[in-house]
Scaffold this active site. Structure first.
Site, PDB file in Angstrom:
ATOM      1  N   CYS A   1       0.819  -1.342  -0.085  1.00  0.00           N
ATOM      2  CA  CYS A   1      -0.058   0.102  -0.126  1.00  0.00           C
ATOM      3  C   CYS A   1       0.689   1.354  -0.179  1.00  0.00           C
ATOM      4  CB  CYS A   1      -0.922   0.031   1.254  1.00  0.00           C
ATOM      5  SG  CYS A   1      -1.816   1.471   1.382  1.00  0.00           S
TER       6      CYS A   1
ATOM      7  N   CYS B   1      -0.519   4.238   2.098  1.00  0.00           N
ATOM      8  CA  CYS B   1      -0.211   3.816   3.601  1.00  0.00           C
ATOM      9  C   CYS B   1       1.236   4.137   3.983  1.00  0.00           C
ATOM     10  CB  CYS B   1      -0.399   2.631   4.128  1.00  0.00           C
ATOM     11  SG  CYS B   1      -1.813   1.783   3.399  1.00  0.00           S
ATOM     12  N   ASP B   2       2.187   3.591   2.974  1.00  0.00           N
ATOM     13  CA  ASP B   2       3.586   3.639   3.345  1.00  0.00           C
ATOM     14  C   ASP B   2       4.617   4.457   2.737  1.00  0.00           C
ATOM     15  OD1 ASP B   2       2.807   1.745   5.501  1.00  0.00           O
ATOM     16  OD2 ASP B   2       3.043   0.232   3.914  1.00  0.00           O
TER      17      ASP B   2
END
Ligand code: NAP
Length: 306
Positions: A132, A135-136
């Site tokens: 992701c 997200c990261d």
């Protein structure tokens, strides 16, 4: 207490089913699952959902879906369903050690990111390996990262990662892309992105403490093995349907997707309906998921009436 409609899953399909069944006065109970709002909550701009000419952020859109469902009387529980019994009416659903009963069940559990299946990938997940970018990506400021895949997800993730990373290498196992022309072109025109064709990732080297250090790659045409230094590896190789809960209980296809009767949301069990990515291996779009959620709510409502 027995419910008329229980909805399992809370992406565009589940929450649209909730809006429609709430407006039909069926007071649906929605189990939001481990990722409330579904996959769109880990994406950034949604540019192709009709009605938003300037795009909308995925999480914001899903919050609005939920608010709209709740406005008409849907109850949303931030719980994950552990078990279902679909063998007798009313159906039983277990979540958080409680039992819930319902005349109908709408399944909208969606799909999850696929992984390569390497030991090292498992070991370094969250420590340099991710599925992701949204997200990261932030953790890879001025770093070099690799994105694996050749579909729209890979192009989207690679383009997004250029906001943070100094260099992004897309690794794709062949020369043709599944990605749409516009997304492929956007990635190719980005000066931070390069592409390695006909290449697979054999191993990811690094430690949980220091993260990813380099990957071992193979050119599938020459079988030549080489190493590529990088700080992060993002998997963007597609998805698998979240149907573990229904294995052996409902008819699934060879890839694990729930089989629905053509042109409807009916499964092989009367009173159980499926919508969204959990039964769609072809279109997989928020708008098609929402459309099928509407179908499931209407199918459930009509089934209850008869
Ligand atoms: P996808 O279209 O199925 O593409 C998966 C890619 O990963 C393919 O290039 C595939 O290679 C590769 N792959 C699969 N397994 C692999 C493995 N074990 N090792 C190496 N490579 C592997 O999946 P997706 O990109 O997630 O897209 C899914 C759907 O969502 C599509 O309909 C897409 O249009 C949509 N989507 C839309 C947007 C958007 O419009 N904003 C963004 C993301 C996704 P092969 O081609 O060789 O099979």
């Amino acid at each position: 207490m027995k419910h008329k409609v229980i909805i399992i899953g809370s992406g565009p399909a589940g929450l649209t089913a909730a809006i429609y069944s709430a407006r039909a006065n069926l007071k649906p109970l929605v189990f939001e699952g481990s990722q409330p709002g579904g996959q769109l909550t880990i994406t950034t701009d949604v540019e192709n959902y009709p009605g938003f000419p300037n795009g909308i952020m995925g999480p914001e859109m899903m919050d609005d879906f939920r608010k709209q469902a709740q406005k008409f009387g849907a109850e949303c529980l931030f719980q994950t369903v552990d078990k279902v019994d679909l063998t007798k009416q009313p159906f039983t659903v277990w979540a958080n050690k409680e039992k819930y009963f319902s005349d109908t069940i709408i399944i909208s559990t969606g799909a999850s990111a696929k992984l390569l299946g390497l030991e090292s990938e498992k070991k370094l997940m969250g420590n340099g390996v991710s599925a992701c970018a949204t997200c990261d990506g932030f953790f890879f400021k001025d770093k070099k990262v690799v994105v694996v895949g050749g579909g729209d997800s890979a192009m989207e993730e690679a383009t997004f990662l250029t906001k943070f990373a100094s260099e992004v290498v897309i690794i794709h196992r062949r020369e043709e892309f599944r990605a749409s022309k516009i997304m492929l072109q956007r990635a190719m025109e980005n000066s931070k992105i390069s592409i390695k064709y006909n290449t697979i990732v054999k191993d990811i080297l690094g430690t949980e403490k220091n993260g990813v250090e380099f990957i071992e790659i193979e050119n599938v045409l020459t079988n030549g093995i080489s190493q590529l230094k990088c700080d992060g590896v993002f998997m963007a190789i597609g998805h698998t349907p979240n149907t573990k809960l229904f294995n052996g209980k409902l008819n699934l296809d060879s890839k694990g997707y729930i089989i629905t009767k053509p042109g409807s949301s009916y499964t092989n069990i009367e009173g159980v309906f499926a919508c969204g990515d959990v039964q769609d291996s072809i279109y997989k779009q928020a708008v098609t998921a929402a459309g099928s959620g509407c179908m499931a709510a209407i199918d459930a409502e009509r089934w209850l009436e008869t």
